[in-house]
Design a protein around this motif. Structure first.
Motif, PDB file in Angstrom:
ATOM      1  N   LEU A  61       0.822  -1.203   0.000  1.00  0.00           N
ATOM      2  CA  LEU A  61       0.000   0.000   0.000  1.00  0.00           C
ATOM      3  C   LEU A  61       0.861   1.261   0.000  1.00  0.00           C
ATOM      4  CD1 LEU A  61      -2.929  -0.921   2.399  1.00  0.00           C
ATOM      5  CD2 LEU A  61      -3.025  -0.602  -0.067  1.00  0.00           C
ATOM      6  N   ALA A  62       1.960   1.235   0.743  1.00  0.00           N
ATOM      7  CA  ALA A  62       2.863   2.389   0.762  1.00  0.00           C
ATOM      8  C   ALA A  62       3.458   2.615  -0.637  1.00  0.00           C
ATOM      9  CB  ALA A  62       3.964   2.193   1.792  1.00  0.00           C
ATOM     10  N   GLY A  63       3.792   1.536  -1.333  1.00  0.00           N
ATOM     11  CA  GLY A  63       4.329   1.642  -2.690  1.00  0.00           C
ATOM     12  C   GLY A  63       3.305   2.209  -3.658  1.00  0.00           C
ATOM     13  N   VAL A  64       2.062   1.736  -3.517  1.00  0.00           N
ATOM     14  CA  VAL A  64       0.992   2.243  -4.378  1.00  0.00           C
ATOM     15  C   VAL A  64       0.769   3.736  -4.113  1.00  0.00           C
ATOM     16  CG1 VAL A  64      -1.500   2.128  -4.803  1.00  0.00           C
ATOM     17  CG2 VAL A  64      -0.159   0.018  -4.703  1.00  0.00           C
ATOM     18  N   ASN A  65       0.712   4.115  -2.836  1.00  0.00           N
ATOM     19  CA  ASN A  65       0.514   5.530  -2.480  1.00  0.00           C
ATOM     20  C   ASN A  65       1.671   6.394  -2.972  1.00  0.00           C
ATOM     21  OD1 ASN A  65      -1.972   5.264  -1.281  1.00  0.00           O
ATOM     22  ND2 ASN A  65      -1.131   4.916   0.764  1.00  0.00           N
ATOM     23  N   GLU A  66       2.884   5.860  -2.858  1.00  0.00           N
ATOM     24  CA  GLU A  66       4.064   6.621  -3.310  1.00  0.00           C
ATOM     25  C   GLU A  66       4.037   6.818  -4.823  1.00  0.00           C
ATOM     26  OE1 GLU A  66       8.883   6.256  -3.131  1.00  0.00           O
ATOM     27  OE2 GLU A  66       7.724   5.410  -1.479  1.00  0.00           O
ATOM     28  N   ARG A  67       3.626   5.770  -5.568  1.00  0.00           N
ATOM     29  CA  ARG A  67       3.519   5.885  -7.017  1.00  0.00           C
ATOM     30  C   ARG A  67       2.464   6.915  -7.410  1.00  0.00           C
ATOM     31  NH1 ARG A  67       2.276   0.516  -7.967  1.00  0.00           N
ATOM     32  NH2 ARG A  67       3.856  -0.437  -6.706  1.00  0.00           N
ATOM     33  N   ARG A  68       1.343   6.909  -6.720  1.00  0.00           N
ATOM     34  CA  ARG A  68       0.298   7.888  -7.006  1.00  0.00           C
ATOM     35  C   ARG A  68       0.772   9.303  -6.698  1.00  0.00           C
ATOM     36  NH1 ARG A  68      -4.911   4.762  -4.471  1.00  0.00           N
ATOM     37  NH2 ARG A  68      -5.162   3.269  -6.159  1.00  0.00           N
ATOM     38  N   ARG A  69       1.451   9.472  -5.570  1.00  0.00           N
ATOM     39  CA  ARG A  69       1.984  10.789  -5.205  1.00  0.00           C
ATOM     40  C   ARG A  69       3.001  11.249  -6.236  1.00  0.00           C
ATOM     41  NH1 ARG A  69       4.175   9.811  -0.306  1.00  0.00           N
ATOM     42  NH2 ARG A  69       6.198   9.502  -1.243  1.00  0.00           N
ATOM     43  N   ASP A  70       3.881  10.333  -6.667  1.00  0.00           N
ATOM     44  CA  ASP A  70       4.870  10.679  -7.695  1.00  0.00           C
ATOM     45  C   ASP A  70       4.194  11.054  -9.013  1.00  0.00           C
ATOM     46  OD1 ASP A  70       6.876  10.202  -5.878  1.00  0.00           O
ATOM     47  OD2 ASP A  70       7.444   8.235  -6.708  1.00  0.00           O
ATOM     48  N   ALA A  71       3.127  10.339  -9.370  1.00  0.00           N
ATOM     49  CA  ALA A  71       2.407  10.639 -10.612  1.00  0.00           C
ATOM     50  C   ALA A  71       1.741  12.015 -10.524  1.00  0.00           C
ATOM     51  CB  ALA A  71       1.373   9.560 -10.892  1.00  0.00           C
ATOM     52  N   ARG A  72       1.141  12.331  -9.363  1.00  0.00           N
ATOM     53  CA  ARG A  72       0.528  13.648  -9.177  1.00  0.00           C
ATOM     54  C   ARG A  72       1.583  14.747  -9.229  1.00  0.00           C
ATOM     55  NH1 ARG A  72      -2.410  10.838  -5.144  1.00  0.00           N
ATOM     56  NH2 ARG A  72      -1.059  11.743  -3.555  1.00  0.00           N
ATOM     57  N   THR A  73       2.723  14.519  -8.584  1.00  0.00           N
ATOM     58  CA  THR A  73       3.808  15.500  -8.592  1.00  0.00           C
ATOM     59  C   THR A  73       4.322  15.711 -10.007  1.00  0.00           C
ATOM     60  OG1 THR A  73       4.460  14.880  -6.347  1.00  0.00           O
ATOM     61  CG2 THR A  73       6.102  16.032  -7.673  1.00  0.00           C
ATOM     62  N   LEU A  74       4.502  14.629 -10.749  1.00  0.00           N
ATOM     63  CA  LEU A  74       4.963  14.721 -12.132  1.00  0.00           C
ATOM     64  C   LEU A  74       3.943  15.475 -12.995  1.00  0.00           C
ATOM     65  CD1 LEU A  74       7.029  14.002 -14.304  1.00  0.00           C
ATOM     66  CD2 LEU A  74       5.791  11.845 -14.629  1.00  0.00           C
ATOM     67  N   ALA A  75       2.666  15.174 -12.806  1.00  0.00           N
ATOM     68  CA  ALA A  75       1.620  15.859 -13.581  1.00  0.00           C
ATOM     69  C   ALA A  75       1.625  17.356 -13.271  1.00  0.00           C
ATOM     70  CB  ALA A  75       0.259  15.255 -13.278  1.00  0.00           C
ATOM     71  N   ARG A  76       1.768  17.718 -11.983  1.00  0.00           N
ATOM     72  CA  ARG A  76       1.828  19.146 -11.618  1.00  0.00           C
ATOM     73  C   ARG A  76       3.060  19.810 -12.228  1.00  0.00           C
ATOM     74  NH1 ARG A  76      -0.173  17.499  -6.432  1.00  0.00           N
ATOM     75  NH2 ARG A  76       1.970  17.293  -5.710  1.00  0.00           N
ATOM     76  N   GLU A  77       4.195  19.137 -12.186  1.00  0.00           N
ATOM     77  CA  GLU A  77       5.423  19.699 -12.768  1.00  0.00           C
ATOM     78  C   GLU A  77       5.280  19.873 -14.281  1.00  0.00           C
ATOM     79  OE1 GLU A  77       8.801  17.358 -11.680  1.00  0.00           O
ATOM     80  OE2 GLU A  77       8.618  17.869  -9.550  1.00  0.00           O
TER      81      GLU A  77
END
Length: 191
Positions: free
Chosen positions: A25-41
């Protein structure tokens, strides 16, 4: 198997499964956070590129309008010189072509004004430049309309032509000034 050992094995297995589940679950959450951060960037970079393009486009329009102002002023001066030459020719009742240097300057300036006008985005500015260019061309060519005029008639015709040239120039510089002020006052949309 003894109940205590079995209980300990169940607790160990549950702890292991919970740890593994938490890790997943931590890996899934981290991937989602990274995807959101990448999309914002990516969105921010796109907005920055669009802002730089807008800045460059407005700077280009500003520079074009400034150069067009100078070229139109020169057009008015060259037209006045041609009109003066024609007027002086009419006073002496002889007609010759414009001196080569003046004719070349008028042609070069006309090409420059047209080149700059085609770069202007505002259709109202382009139409005003077209109108002044037509007035300028009409007033600086074919002095035959002065043929046969003498004295006061010739002076009146010259005065009327000067007023027409001045009015056209004033109207165009007013329109150019408004367009230029809009470009100078432009500020990018800040979100």
């Amino acid at each position: 198997m003894e109940p205590v050992v079995f209980t300990q094995l169940v607790i160990a297995a549950a702890t292991l499964l919970a740890s593994l589940g938490g890790y997943l679950l931590a890996g899934v959450n981290e991937r989602r956070r990274d995807a959101r951060t990448l999309a914002r960037e990516m969105e921010l970079r796109g907005a920055e590129r669009a802002s730089r393009r807008d800045d460059a486009a407005h700077a280009f329009q500003r520079e074009t309008l400034l150069a067009l102002q100078d070229a139109v002023q020169l057009m008015a001066r060259l037209t006045y010189k041609a009109m003066h030459f024609d007027h002086m020719q009419a006073r002496g009742h002889k007609y010759t072509q414009l001196p080569d240097a003046l004719s070349d300057d008028i042609h070069s300036n006309g090409v420059e004004v047209r080149r700059l006008a085609t770069r202007v985005l505002d259709p109202g500015v382009r139409a005003a430049v077209d109108a002044f260019d037509e007035t300028s061309a009409r007033l600086s060519t074919s002095p035959r309309h002065l043929d046969g005029l003498t004295g006061d008639e010739l002076e009146n015709r010259a005065a009327v032509s000067m007023v027409e040239l001045n009015d056209g120039y004033q109207a165009l510089t007013s329109i150019l000034g408004e367009a230029l002020r809009r470009e100078i006052a432009w500020k990018p949309d800040i979100e």
